[in-house]
Design a protein around this motif. Structure first.
Motif, PDB file in Angstrom:
ATOM      1  N   GLN A   1       0.942  -1.165   0.229  1.00 59.79           N
ATOM      2  CA  GLN A   1      -0.009   0.004   0.017  1.00 59.79           C
ATOM      3  C   GLN A   1       0.916   1.187   0.041  1.00 59.79           C
ATOM      4  O   GLN A   1       1.705   1.168   0.802  1.00 59.79           O
ATOM      5  N   VAL A   2       0.517   2.121  -0.615  1.00 58.02           N
ATOM      6  CA  VAL A   2       1.401   3.231  -0.973  1.00 58.02           C
ATOM      7  C   VAL A   2       0.524   4.675  -0.501  1.00 58.02           C
ATOM      8  O   VAL A   2      -0.675   4.426  -0.958  1.00 58.02           O
ATOM      9  N   GLN A   3       0.949   5.564   0.224  1.00 55.51           N
ATOM     10  CA  GLN A   3       0.292   6.619   0.570  1.00 55.51           C
ATOM     11  C   GLN A   3       1.021   7.908   0.156  1.00 55.51           C
ATOM     12  O   GLN A   3       2.485   7.849   0.237  1.00 55.51           O
ATOM     13  N   LEU A   4       0.335   8.937  -0.261  1.00 57.62           N
ATOM     14  CA  LEU A   4       1.026  10.073  -0.529  1.00 57.62           C
ATOM     15  C   LEU A   4       0.396  11.209   0.162  1.00 57.62           C
ATOM     16  O   LEU A   4      -0.644  11.434   0.357  1.00 57.62           O
ATOM     17  N   VAL A   5       1.223  12.021   0.841  1.00 54.14           N
ATOM     18  CA  VAL A   5       1.021  13.136   1.853  1.00 54.14           C
ATOM     19  C   VAL A   5       1.492  14.238   1.150  1.00 54.14           C
ATOM     20  O   VAL A   5       2.599  14.365   1.042  1.00 54.14           O
ATOM     21  N   GLU A   6       0.576  15.328   0.860  1.00 51.56           N
ATOM     22  CA  GLU A   6       1.040  16.523   0.285  1.00 51.56           C
ATOM     23  C   GLU A   6       0.924  17.702   1.412  1.00 51.56           C
ATOM     24  O   GLU A   6       0.101  17.576   2.340  1.00 51.56           O
ATOM     25  N   SER A   7       1.633  18.753   1.329  1.00 52.08           N
ATOM     26  CA  SER A   7       1.907  19.746   2.124  1.00 52.08           C
ATOM     27  C   SER A   7       2.360  20.998   1.183  1.00 52.08           C
ATOM     28  O   SER A   7       2.728  20.919   0.311  1.00 52.08           O
ATOM     29  N   GLY A   8       2.040  22.161   1.943  1.00 55.99           N
ATOM     30  CA  GLY A   8       2.524  23.455   1.387  1.00 55.99           C
ATOM     31  C   GLY A   8       1.395  24.435   1.053  1.00 55.99           C
ATOM     32  O   GLY A   8       1.825  25.482   0.345  1.00 55.99           O
ATOM     33  N   GLY A   9       0.245  23.833   0.860  1.00 59.33           N
ATOM     34  CA  GLY A   9      -0.658  24.677   0.105  1.00 59.33           C
ATOM     35  C   GLY A   9      -1.200  25.953   1.119  1.00 59.33           C
ATOM     36  O   GLY A   9      -0.530  26.040   2.182  1.00 59.33           O
ATOM     37  N   GLY A  10      -1.807  26.725   0.615  1.00 61.12           N
ATOM     38  CA  GLY A  10      -2.260  27.864   1.549  1.00 61.12           C
ATOM     39  C   GLY A  10      -2.524  29.082   0.530  1.00 61.12           C
ATOM     40  O   GLY A  10      -3.101  28.650  -0.638  1.00 61.12           O
ATOM     41  N   LEU A  11      -2.730  30.133   1.214  1.00 60.31           N
ATOM     42  CA  LEU A  11      -3.485  31.327   0.535  1.00 60.31           C
ATOM     43  C   LEU A  11      -2.090  32.399   0.122  1.00 60.31           C
ATOM     44  O   LEU A  11      -1.196  32.603   1.049  1.00 60.31           O
ATOM     45  N   VAL A  12      -2.222  32.488  -1.107  1.00 57.73           N
ATOM     46  CA  VAL A  12      -0.998  33.638  -1.325  1.00 57.73           C
ATOM     47  C   VAL A  12      -1.644  34.754  -2.632  1.00 57.73           C
ATOM     48  O   VAL A  12      -2.767  34.409  -3.133  1.00 57.73           O
ATOM     49  N   GLN A  13      -0.923  35.945  -2.249  1.00 55.46           N
ATOM     50  CA  GLN A  13      -1.408  37.026  -3.193  1.00 55.46           C
ATOM     51  C   GLN A  13      -0.726  36.754  -4.569  1.00 55.46           C
ATOM     52  O   GLN A  13       0.246  36.093  -4.829  1.00 55.46           O
ATOM     53  N   PRO A  14      -1.461  37.424  -5.506  1.00 51.80           N
ATOM     54  CA  PRO A  14      -1.122  37.190  -7.001  1.00 51.80           C
ATOM     55  C   PRO A  14       0.550  37.933  -7.069  1.00 51.80           C
ATOM     56  O   PRO A  14       0.657  38.680  -6.205  1.00 51.80           O
ATOM     57  N   GLY A  15       1.242  37.130  -7.881  1.00 46.25           N
ATOM     58  CA  GLY A  15       2.479  37.252  -7.863  1.00 46.25           C
ATOM     59  C   GLY A  15       3.469  36.666  -6.808  1.00 46.25           C
ATOM     60  O   GLY A  15       4.767  36.641  -7.059  1.00 46.25           O
ATOM     61  N   GLY A  16       2.973  36.057  -5.757  1.00 47.21           N
ATOM     62  CA  GLY A  16       3.569  35.197  -4.966  1.00 47.21           C
ATOM     63  C   GLY A  16       3.980  33.747  -5.401  1.00 47.21           C
ATOM     64  O   GLY A  16       3.754  33.288  -6.398  1.00 47.21           O
ATOM     65  N   SER A  17       4.706  33.160  -4.478  1.00 47.85           N
ATOM     66  CA  SER A  17       5.274  31.887  -4.666  1.00 47.85           C
ATOM     67  C   SER A  17       4.814  30.971  -3.464  1.00 47.85           C
ATOM     68  O   SER A  17       4.520  31.329  -2.524  1.00 47.85           O
ATOM     69  N   LEU A  18       4.598  29.735  -3.928  1.00 49.21           N
ATOM     70  CA  LEU A  18       4.234  28.454  -3.021  1.00 49.21           C
ATOM     71  C   LEU A  18       5.451  27.417  -3.480  1.00 49.21           C
ATOM     72  O   LEU A  18       5.525  27.129  -4.602  1.00 49.21           O
ATOM     73  N   ARG A  19       5.405  26.397  -2.526  1.00 51.60           N
ATOM     74  CA  ARG A  19       6.138  25.270  -2.957  1.00 51.60           C
ATOM     75  C   ARG A  19       5.389  24.120  -2.041  1.00 51.60           C
ATOM     76  O   ARG A  19       5.286  24.349  -0.966  1.00 51.60           O
ATOM     77  N   LEU A  20       4.862  23.045  -3.107  1.00 47.98           N
ATOM     78  CA  LEU A  20       4.197  21.853  -2.600  1.00 47.98           C
ATOM     79  C   LEU A  20       5.248  20.747  -2.557  1.00 47.98           C
ATOM     80  O   LEU A  20       6.030  20.775  -3.389  1.00 47.98           O
ATOM     81  N   SER A  21       4.701  20.008  -1.494  1.00 50.41           N
ATOM     82  CA  SER A  21       5.473  18.551  -1.421  1.00 50.41           C
ATOM     83  C   SER A  21       4.707  17.793  -1.314  1.00 50.41           C
ATOM     84  O   SER A  21       3.569  17.633  -0.855  1.00 50.41           O
ATOM     85  N   CYS A  22       5.186  16.461  -1.936  1.00 47.73           N
ATOM     86  CA  CYS A  22       4.305  15.233  -1.787  1.00 47.73           C
ATOM     87  C   CYS A  22       5.299  14.233  -1.408  1.00 47.73           C
ATOM     88  O   CYS A  22       6.178  13.893  -2.238  1.00 47.73           O
ATOM     89  N   THR A  23       5.137  13.458  -0.377  1.00 47.75           N
ATOM     90  CA  THR A  23       6.097  12.368   0.320  1.00 47.75           C
ATOM     91  C   THR A  23       5.479  11.118   0.087  1.00 47.75           C
ATOM     92  O   THR A  23       4.101  10.930   0.728  1.00 47.75           O
TER      93      THR A  23
END
Length: 112
Positions: free
Chosen positions: A1-23
């Motif tokens: 069985q494989v589980q994928l856990v994502e993190s790093g989402g959220g609210l950001v203003q236009p022009g901003g940056s985010l980094r998502l991770s999936c482990t």
């Protein structure tokens, strides 16, 4: 069985940056390509980026080229999605997919 856990989402203003991770748990991570999908409200889920199992080849939705980057660390069983110059149209739930397995999704909201 494989589980994928994502993190790093959220609210950001236009022009901003985010980094998502999936482990991923399990032992198949390094043997498979990995994709990021997104689903905006009222729209179908779409493939936006992918990366080969070695990380040597990536593929992108054309409209995202230059803004989004995908990378992976097989030693950490983790794939990353770096998102820059975010636009309100990027608002969506982002999912990682490994073989037939999906993460739970990470909400990204781009709004002022």
């Amino acid at each position: 069985q494989v589980q994928l856990v994502e993190s790093g989402g959220g609210l950001v203003q236009p022009g901003g940056s985010l980094r998502l991770s999936c482990t991923a748990s399990g032992s198949i991570f390094s043997m498979n390509a990995i994709d990021w999908y997104r689903q905006a409200p009222g729209k179908e889920r779409e493939l936006v980026l992918g990366i080969s199992r070695s990380g040597g080849r990536t593929y992108y939705l054309d409209s995202l080229k230059g803004r989004f980057t995908i990378s992976r660390d097989n030693a950490k069983n983790t794939v990353y999605l770096q998102m820059n110059s975010l636009e309100p149209e990027d608002t969506a739930v982002y999912y990682c997919k490994l073989a037939n397995y999906w993460g739970q999704g990470a909400q990204v909201t781009v709004s002022s």
